[in-house]
Design an enzyme around this catalytic site. Structure first.
Site, mmCIF file in Angstrom:
data_model
loop_
_atom_site.group_PDB
_atom_site.id
_atom_site.type_symbol
_atom_site.label_atom_id
_atom_site.label_comp_id
_atom_site.label_asym_id
_atom_site.label_seq_id
_atom_site.Cartn_x
_atom_site.Cartn_y
_atom_site.Cartn_z
ATOM 1 N N HIS A 169 0.812 -1.221 0.000
ATOM 2 C CA HIS A 169 0.000 0.000 0.000
ATOM 3 C C HIS A 169 0.843 1.267 0.000
ATOM 4 C CE1 HIS A 169 -4.069 -1.771 0.785
ATOM 5 N NE2 HIS A 169 -3.286 -2.817 0.998
ATOM 6 N N ASP A 381 3.257 9.481 -0.841
ATOM 7 C CA ASP A 381 2.103 8.697 -0.409
ATOM 8 C C ASP A 381 1.915 7.562 -1.400
ATOM 9 O OD1 ASP A 381 -0.127 8.122 1.183
ATOM 10 O OD2 ASP A 381 -0.803 10.200 1.185
#
Ligand code: GDG
Length: 481
Positions: A169, A381
């Site tokens: 992720h 991110d």
């Protein structure tokens, strides 16, 4: 065994619920964070099993709580227990003092304590044991995120024959940064024990392949497109990129509800002067909150005529509070809010509204729906789901998204968003001004593009493309509960 008995087995560090003390007993509260938002709708309709740590150290009997949470969630939950020392070494240590900062390119935050590695392997082996106890030969085992990079190699030691999938992720760092990891070869070999490895973006996969070519002797990589094949040690591993997403329809329908409309109305009623700029982040140094505040401060310095006409609402969700650097960040954020508000506040107007708690879904969507500008500026991110949720919930189609070019979401959203370098205080300040004065026609055009792209590539598209590549199946092939 037929396809009808095939189950989805998801393993992640945390269960989608967190255990909290409630007097003499315990209560389970829904977990927050991107992994849960993304994966919960996937299991909810299909059933299956979610394996993870319940979030407190020690072995407490939570079977009753888990059974009732499983019934209401629509899938089974199986706990992996961690002792105090495991939490220190595996969770706070290798996962969050080494892999998390390093994989976000922030190596100065790393603590390469030699004792962390063995603890990480031991806990990955514990996850492997719980998975093997709960998985049948036809089940699809899907392991998630940086805490569990070594789970497949431990499952293989237990004799597991089934193919095992992994999704990261968070970003995968560039070679020069990854090379600093004392256990770099061990990590790469562990990841090669999976049968399919998924990354968020092309950039992450490119970085991973470069590291494989540098540190793994017998590697060869073939193919082109979204999924490539790596060969090493007589095995084939598929390596792809799959940008994760949200349940678009769920967010957009909920944003249209009366409850959210009311919440949105009250939010603007309480901030009647001008436009709302919104930031929503877990408390984390990767999210770039201090740089964002400096940019907003610069904007206020340069545009005294816009004072009272713009307010920054910054929601910070408590996260990893037991790690000292997170506590330091909270202090820094609160100091900056005090400083900027002390300098610019005038009677009837406070420039930064700071909220330090987790909002309810309807309240969060109220902010998404009503904020004229979303300011999402992580330093790096994996994806950033807040950016996608803002667009899905912006049903008036008049909001502007300012997005960091270092968010994994940037390549998909660059046509509709204003992309910025989050380290450039000038650029972010200018982007706030550009968003503030953008006319309605352009805002609509951009927001429609953004919504179209998130709606098309939603969480079901993501899970189906992953399952299709992994086992030539779709989510619908798993029997509904
Ligand atoms: C990791 C990666 C990747 C936020 N505030 C509240 C709240 N949230 C929810 C949001 C969103 C989630 O938390 C945050 O997701 P992000 O994707 O933005 O970030 P991470 O938690 O760091 O997630 C990230 C993600 O995994 C998925 O792969 O995108 O890059 O770092 O869903 O809605 N939820 C509630 N109240 C809040 O106040 N209820």
């Amino acid at each position: 065994m037929s396809n009808n008995s095939r189950k989805l087995i998801i393993a992640s560090n945390r269960l989608p619920f967190v255990l909290e003390r409630d007097g003499d007993s315990w209560k389970l509260i829904p977990g927050s964070g991107g992994l849960v938002t993304a994966m919960a709708p996937v299991l909810r309709d299909r059933g299956g099993t979610w394996i993870g740590w319940p979030g407190i150290a020690g072995k407490v009997d939570i079977s009753d709580h888990l059974a009732s949470a499983s019934t209401s969630a629509g899938f089974d939950m199986k706990p992996v227990y961690l002792e105090e020392e495991d939490v220190k070494q595996y969770y706070i240590g290798l996962s969050n003092e080494v892999l998390w900062p390093l994989f976000h390119d922030l190596q100065s935050y790393c603590n390469f304590n030699p004792s962390y590695w063995q603890a990480y392997i031991d806990i990955n082996a514990r996850f492997a044991r719980v998975i093997s106890e709960n998985a049948g030969p036809e089940d699809f085992i899907w392991v998630h995120d940086y805490h569990l990079l070594a789970t497949a190699s431990e499952l293989k030691k237990l004799g597991m024959q089934t193919s095992i999938a992994f999704f990261l992720h968070i970003p995968f760092p560039p070679l020069d940064i990854f090379a600093k990891l004392p256990w770099r070869t061990e990590i790469l070999h562990s990841m090669l024990a999976y049968d399919i490895v998924g990354f968020q973006t092309l950039r992450d996969r490119r970085n991973f392949l470069q590291c494989l070519r540098t540190f793994v002797d017998d590697i060869s990589i073939e193919g082109k497109g979204q999924v490539l094949t790596a060969r090493s040690g007589g095995r084939s591993i598929r390596i792809g990129y799959f940008p994760i997403s949200i349940d678009y329809d769920e967010f957009s329908h909920m944003a249209e509800s009366r409850e959210v409309a009311d919440a949105a109305w009250y939010i603007h009623e309480d901030i009647p002067k001008g436009k709302i700029v919104l930031g929503v982040d877990r408390l984390d140094y990767t999210k770039g909150i201090p740089y964002r505040f400096r940019a907003f401060e610069k904007f206020l310095e340069e545009h005294p005529d816009l004072h009272r006409k713009i307010t920054l609402v910054q929601v910070v969700v408590p996260s990893r509070r037991n790690i000292p650097v997170y506590e330091d960040l909270k202090i820094e954020i609160e100091r900056m809010v005090g400083e900027i508000n002390g300098r610019f506040t005038r009677s009837g107007w406070v420039p930064i509204h700071y909220i330090f708690r987790s909002l309810s879904r309807p309240e969060l969507l109220g902010y998404y729906r009503t904020a004229e500008i979303a300011l999402i500026t992580p330093l790096k991110d994996g994806m950033n789901l807040v950016a996608k949720e803002y667009c899905a919930s912006n049903i008036e189609q008049s909001g502007v998204l300012i997005l960091s070019e270092f968010a994994g979401a940037a390549p998909q959203m660059k046509k509709g968003a204003i992309l910025v370098n989050p380290y450039s205080i000038e650029e972010v300040s200018k982007a706030i001004f550009d968003a503030w004065r953008m006319d309605l026609r352009e805002r609509r055009m951009r927001m429609k593009k953004l919504q179209g792209s998130v709606a098309k590539n939603d969480i079901y598209w993501w899970v189906n493309s992953f399952l299709n590549v992994s086992i030539d199946r779709k989510l619908d092939d798993f029997p509904p509960v």
